[in-house]
Design a protein around this motif. Structure first.
Motif, PDB file in Angstrom:
ATOM      1  N   ARG A  18      43.775   0.854  33.205  1.00  0.00           N
ATOM      2  CA  ARG A  18      42.817   1.703  33.932  1.00  0.00           C
ATOM      3  C   ARG A  18      41.648   2.013  33.013  1.00  0.00           C
ATOM      4  O   ARG A  18      41.845   2.490  31.895  1.00  0.00           O
ATOM      5  CB  ARG A  18      43.487   2.976  34.430  1.00  0.00           C
ATOM      6  N   VAL A  19      40.463   1.708  33.488  1.00  0.00           N
ATOM      7  CA  VAL A  19      39.250   1.885  32.689  1.00  0.00           C
ATOM      8  C   VAL A  19      38.214   2.626  33.536  1.00  0.00           C
ATOM      9  O   VAL A  19      37.958   2.239  34.690  1.00  0.00           O
ATOM     10  CB  VAL A  19      38.672   0.530  32.232  1.00  0.00           C
ATOM     11  N   THR A  20      37.632   3.671  32.972  1.00  0.00           N
ATOM     12  CA  THR A  20      36.575   4.418  33.655  1.00  0.00           C
ATOM     13  C   THR A  20      35.221   3.902  33.186  1.00  0.00           C
ATOM     14  O   THR A  20      34.966   3.799  31.986  1.00  0.00           O
ATOM     15  CB  THR A  20      36.686   5.922  33.367  1.00  0.00           C
ATOM     16  N   VAL A  21      34.351   3.596  34.155  1.00  0.00           N
ATOM     17  CA  VAL A  21      33.025   3.059  33.835  1.00  0.00           C
ATOM     18  C   VAL A  21      31.971   3.931  34.515  1.00  0.00           C
ATOM     19  O   VAL A  21      31.856   3.920  35.752  1.00  0.00           O
ATOM     20  CB  VAL A  21      32.881   1.600  34.313  1.00  0.00           C
ATOM     21  N   PRO A  22      31.193   4.687  33.751  1.00  0.00           N
ATOM     22  CA  PRO A  22      30.118   5.493  34.352  1.00  0.00           C
ATOM     23  C   PRO A  22      28.913   4.621  34.686  1.00  0.00           C
ATOM     24  O   PRO A  22      28.513   3.759  33.895  1.00  0.00           O
ATOM     25  CB  PRO A  22      29.784   6.500  33.246  1.00  0.00           C
ATOM     26  N   LEU A  23      28.352   4.824  35.863  1.00  0.00           N
ATOM     27  CA  LEU A  23      27.151   4.106  36.294  1.00  0.00           C
ATOM     28  C   LEU A  23      26.068   5.122  36.638  1.00  0.00           C
ATOM     29  O   LEU A  23      26.287   6.037  37.461  1.00  0.00           O
ATOM     30  CB  LEU A  23      27.442   3.234  37.510  1.00  0.00           C
ATOM     31  N   ALA A  24      24.913   4.950  36.022  1.00  0.00           N
ATOM     32  CA  ALA A  24      23.832   5.932  36.186  1.00  0.00           C
ATOM     33  C   ALA A  24      23.353   6.013  37.637  1.00  0.00           C
ATOM     34  O   ALA A  24      22.979   7.099  38.115  1.00  0.00           O
ATOM     35  CB  ALA A  24      22.676   5.564  35.256  1.00  0.00           C
ATOM     36  N   LYS A  25      23.358   4.903  38.354  1.00  0.00           N
ATOM     37  CA  LYS A  25      22.812   4.881  39.725  1.00  0.00           C
ATOM     38  C   LYS A  25      23.869   5.173  40.795  1.00  0.00           C
ATOM     39  O   LYS A  25      23.543   5.173  41.985  1.00  0.00           O
ATOM     40  CB  LYS A  25      22.169   3.528  40.001  1.00  0.00           C
ATOM     41  N   LEU A  26      25.104   5.372  40.404  1.00  0.00           N
ATOM     42  CA  LEU A  26      26.160   5.586  41.397  1.00  0.00           C
ATOM     43  C   LEU A  26      26.037   6.982  41.997  1.00  0.00           C
ATOM     44  O   LEU A  26      25.978   7.978  41.266  1.00  0.00           O
ATOM     45  CB  LEU A  26      27.540   5.424  40.739  1.00  0.00           C
ATOM     46  N   PRO A  27      26.026   7.085  43.320  1.00  0.00           N
ATOM     47  CA  PRO A  27      25.929   8.422  43.931  1.00  0.00           C
ATOM     48  C   PRO A  27      27.219   9.221  43.760  1.00  0.00           C
ATOM     49  O   PRO A  27      28.285   8.667  43.525  1.00  0.00           O
ATOM     50  CB  PRO A  27      25.654   8.111  45.407  1.00  0.00           C
ATOM     51  N   ARG A  28      27.078  10.509  43.893  1.00  0.00           N
ATOM     52  CA  ARG A  28      28.233  11.386  43.719  1.00  0.00           C
ATOM     53  C   ARG A  28      29.349  11.051  44.684  1.00  0.00           C
ATOM     54  O   ARG A  28      30.523  11.186  44.353  1.00  0.00           O
ATOM     55  CB  ARG A  28      27.787  12.838  43.962  1.00  0.00           C
ATOM     56  N   ALA A  29      29.010  10.626  45.864  1.00  0.00           N
ATOM     57  CA  ALA A  29      30.019  10.342  46.888  1.00  0.00           C
ATOM     58  C   ALA A  29      30.946   9.194  46.474  1.00  0.00           C
ATOM     59  O   ALA A  29      32.062   9.091  46.989  1.00  0.00           O
ATOM     60  CB  ALA A  29      29.338  10.013  48.213  1.00  0.00           C
ATOM     61  N   ALA A  30      30.477   8.360  45.558  1.00  0.00           N
ATOM     62  CA  ALA A  30      31.288   7.216  45.131  1.00  0.00           C
ATOM     63  C   ALA A  30      32.027   7.482  43.827  1.00  0.00           C
ATOM     64  O   ALA A  30      32.674   6.567  43.291  1.00  0.00           O
ATOM     65  CB  ALA A  30      30.408   5.987  44.974  1.00  0.00           C
ATOM     66  N   HIS A  31      31.958   8.692  43.318  1.00  0.00           N
ATOM     67  CA  HIS A  31      32.658   9.022  42.070  1.00  0.00           C
ATOM     68  C   HIS A  31      34.172   8.821  42.256  1.00  0.00           C
ATOM     69  O   HIS A  31      34.771   9.317  43.203  1.00  0.00           O
ATOM     70  CB  HIS A  31      32.371  10.479  41.685  1.00  0.00           C
ATOM     71  N   GLY A  32      34.785   8.043  41.347  1.00  0.00           N
ATOM     72  CA  GLY A  32      36.215   7.762  41.439  1.00  0.00           C
ATOM     73  C   GLY A  32      36.550   6.525  42.243  1.00  0.00           C
ATOM     74  O   GLY A  32      37.735   6.223  42.454  1.00  0.00           O
ATOM     75  N   TYR A  33      35.524   5.780  42.678  1.00  0.00           N
ATOM     76  CA  TYR A  33      35.751   4.540  43.434  1.00  0.00           C
ATOM     77  C   TYR A  33      36.507   3.547  42.548  1.00  0.00           C
ATOM     78  O   TYR A  33      36.141   3.293  41.411  1.00  0.00           O
ATOM     79  CB  TYR A  33      34.405   3.959  43.872  1.00  0.00           C
ATOM     80  N   ARG A  34      37.587   2.931  43.110  1.00  0.00           N
ATOM     81  CA  ARG A  34      38.468   2.083  42.301  1.00  0.00           C
ATOM     82  C   ARG A  34      38.391   0.622  42.732  1.00  0.00           C
ATOM     83  O   ARG A  34      38.599   0.304  43.900  1.00  0.00           O
ATOM     84  CB  ARG A  34      39.901   2.584  42.395  1.00  0.00           C
ATOM     85  N   ILE A  35      38.097  -0.234  41.735  1.00  0.00           N
ATOM     86  CA  ILE A  35      38.050  -1.683  41.954  1.00  0.00           C
ATOM     87  C   ILE A  35      39.175  -2.325  41.142  1.00  0.00           C
ATOM     88  O   ILE A  35      39.219  -2.189  39.910  1.00  0.00           O
ATOM     89  CB  ILE A  35      36.703  -2.282  41.503  1.00  0.00           C
ATOM     90  N   ALA A  36      40.085  -3.004  41.820  1.00  0.00           N
ATOM     91  CA  ALA A  36      41.148  -3.735  41.129  1.00  0.00           C
ATOM     92  C   ALA A  36      40.624  -5.118  40.763  1.00  0.00           C
ATOM     93  O   ALA A  36      40.266  -5.906  41.637  1.00  0.00           O
ATOM     94  CB  ALA A  36      42.384  -3.854  42.014  1.00  0.00           C
ATOM     95  N   VAL A  37      40.560  -5.398  39.469  1.00  0.00           N
ATOM     96  CA  VAL A  37      40.008  -6.656  38.968  1.00  0.00           C
ATOM     97  C   VAL A  37      41.145  -7.548  38.497  1.00  0.00           C
ATOM     98  O   VAL A  37      41.945  -7.162  37.633  1.00  0.00           O
ATOM     99  CB  VAL A  37      39.032  -6.413  37.795  1.00  0.00           C
ATOM    100  N   VAL A  38      41.223  -8.757  39.040  1.00  0.00           N
ATOM    101  CA  VAL A  38      42.232  -9.727  38.609  1.00  0.00           C
ATOM    102  C   VAL A  38      41.540 -11.073  38.406  1.00  0.00           C
ATOM    103  O   VAL A  38      40.711 -11.487  39.211  1.00  0.00           O
ATOM    104  CB  VAL A  38      43.390  -9.846  39.624  1.00  0.00           C
ATOM    105  N   SER A  39      41.855 -11.720  37.322  1.00  0.00           N
ATOM    106  CA  SER A  39      41.267 -13.025  37.029  1.00  0.00           C
ATOM    107  C   SER A  39      42.328 -13.945  36.464  1.00  0.00           C
ATOM    108  O   SER A  39      43.410 -13.508  36.066  1.00  0.00           O
ATOM    109  CB  SER A  39      40.116 -12.883  36.017  1.00  0.00           C
TER     110      SER A  39
END
Length: 438
Positions: free
Chosen positions: A202-223
């Motif tokens: 689990r990795v937290t990535v802050p994005l400057a342009k991300l709106p507050r409503a999307a805070h905590g949005y989770r993307i499962a990455v598999v490669s």
């Protein structure tokens, strides 16, 4: 030129295997017995199986043949690497083992002589008389009885007492045995780690342009799942179950899903239809898709319910999600097209890009991407492969920053070639996006 390079490579490989055979077989055996014959056979058949496995995969041999060769051939490849590393390390320890063994009894040329001490007096026809201070030896008539008795005693001793090894043989066996044990244990544990399946990071990535409503949005990455002759439907099912258990908002499959055709591996990939996320599962090609029929696999994953992003972008509720083809597609005119994927988008919105290879980060920076999600490196997979991966990729594993663009590289869920990982554990990463103004 290719022939010359091939012959040079063959010469180097042959020399390395001869070195391993010499240290692990010839130096640890006393003659042409069963042990030396068995060891020699192993170092002849092992490389043959390894190269046959590689040629079968590259040459698209019948899938049954690939599956038959894959386990022994690829495991020998991994074992060869760690045998070589362990034997080379053993060279540094050899003087220490020799020094520590000096107090142990070993066979020497003097001890191999048939008669010593009092036996020499009897053989020469002398006997001890008196208990004088000098213990003088006096001649006596030779008789056959002492010689027969001596011969019988020596025969019994040779029958009941095994001969001591030489110091050199002892040291070779200790160092060679330790090297073989270390290499086998390393490959065994690394293979168990792959077959056990990837662990969740689990990795937290802050994005400057991300709106507050999307805070905590989770993307499962598999490669780099690498379904193929070894990792099949059961492994795919485990990966799918692990991803679904994280309850992600979105799933990103960033390339190298398979090592083979849809015809051979379609059933193995079937569990992908069970992937479940609130905003769906997305897919981009990796370099191995272009070795396996990329167009057919794009259609197959679409049939399974995933959304391929072929140099395309989709606007989600709170950010843009884009994907580009892998660099390997350039040879067939299907390479990455960043302009097509990222042009004419709203620069005020955050953008997440799916791109298989980390080296694509430079184009991502130029197009003002906020976060790129990649795989490809396997984290090096087999140490010290991470050193080679570091020379070819800007980031081998984990989160990094390039200007205003962040790059996350997954180590991948499976393995290519040997189903083995050493100091590069497989993973499925849950990226949790964070709004800076939250």
């Amino acid at each position: 030129m290719i022939i010359v390079l091939g012959l040079l490579a063959l010469t180097v490989v042959t020399g390395l295997y001869w070195y391993l055979w010499r240290r692990l077989v010839r130096d640890t055996t006393t003659g042409p017995g069963w042990a030396r014959r068995a060891g020699t056979a192993l170092f002849v058949l092992g490389p043959i199986l390894m190269f046959a496995t590689l040629f079968a995969e590259v040459g698209h041999a019948p899938f049954l043949l690939q599956r038959t060769l894959a386990w022994p051939g690829f495991l020998w490849m991994a074992l060869s690497l760690y045998l070589l590393l362990a034997v080379v390390a053993g060279e540094a320890l050899r003087p220490l083992v020799t020094r520590l063994s000096k107090r142990l009894p070993f066979q020497s040329p003097a001890l191999e002589r048939p008669f010593r001490g009092a036996g020499l007096y009897s053989m020469c026809g002398y006997r001890r008389v008196g208990a004088t201070s000098h213990d003088e030896a006096q001649p006596s008539p030779p008789t056959e009885a002492p010689l027969k008795q001596l011969t019988r005693t020596q025969s019994e001793t040779r029958t009941t007492t095994p001969p001591l090894p030489s110091r050199r043989l002892f040291v070779s066996r200790v160092v060679g045995g330790a090297a073989a044990t270390a290499a086998t244990a390393t490959v065994g544990l690394g293979t168990y780690g792959v077959l056990r399946g990837p662990r969740v990071k689990r990795v937290t990535v802050p994005l400057a342009k991300l709106p507050r409503a999307a805070h905590g949005y989770r993307i499962a990455v598999v490669s780099d799942i690498h379904l193929g002759p070894i990792l099949g439907k059961g492994f795919a099912q485990h990966v799918v179950d692990t991803i679904n258990a994280t309850r992600p908002d979105l799933i990103a499959v960033v390339g190298d899903l398979v090592d083979g055709s849809v015809k051979n591996l379609g059933p193995a990939a079937a569990p992908l239809a069970q992937l479940s996320a609130r905003h769906g599962a997305y897919f981009v090609t990796g370099n191995h898709e272009y070795f396996s029929g990329a167009a057919q696999w794009v259609e197959e994953v679409r049939r399974l319910g995933l959304h391929p992003l072929e140099n395309a972008r989709t606007e989600l509720a709170h950010f843009d999600l884009a994907g580009v083809n892998d660099l390997a597609g350039e040879s067939t005119g299907q390479g990455p097209d960043f302009e097509r994927a990222l042009a004419d988008r709203d620069p005020a919105r955050a953008c997440v890009l799916l791109a298989h290879q980390p080296v694509q980060i430079h184009e991502a920076v130029r197009h003002h991407v906020d976060l790129q999600l990649s795989g490809h490196t396997h984290g090096g997979q087999l140490w010290p492969g991470n050193l080679i991966a570091a020379a070819a990729n800007p980031t081998v594993a984990g989160l990094d920053r390039y200007g205003d663009t962040q790059l996350y590289v997954s180590r991948g869920a499976g393995a290519w070639g040997p189903p083995t990982r050493v100091w590069a554990p497989s993973d499925i990463t849950v990226i949790e996006l964070a709004a800076k103004q939250a």
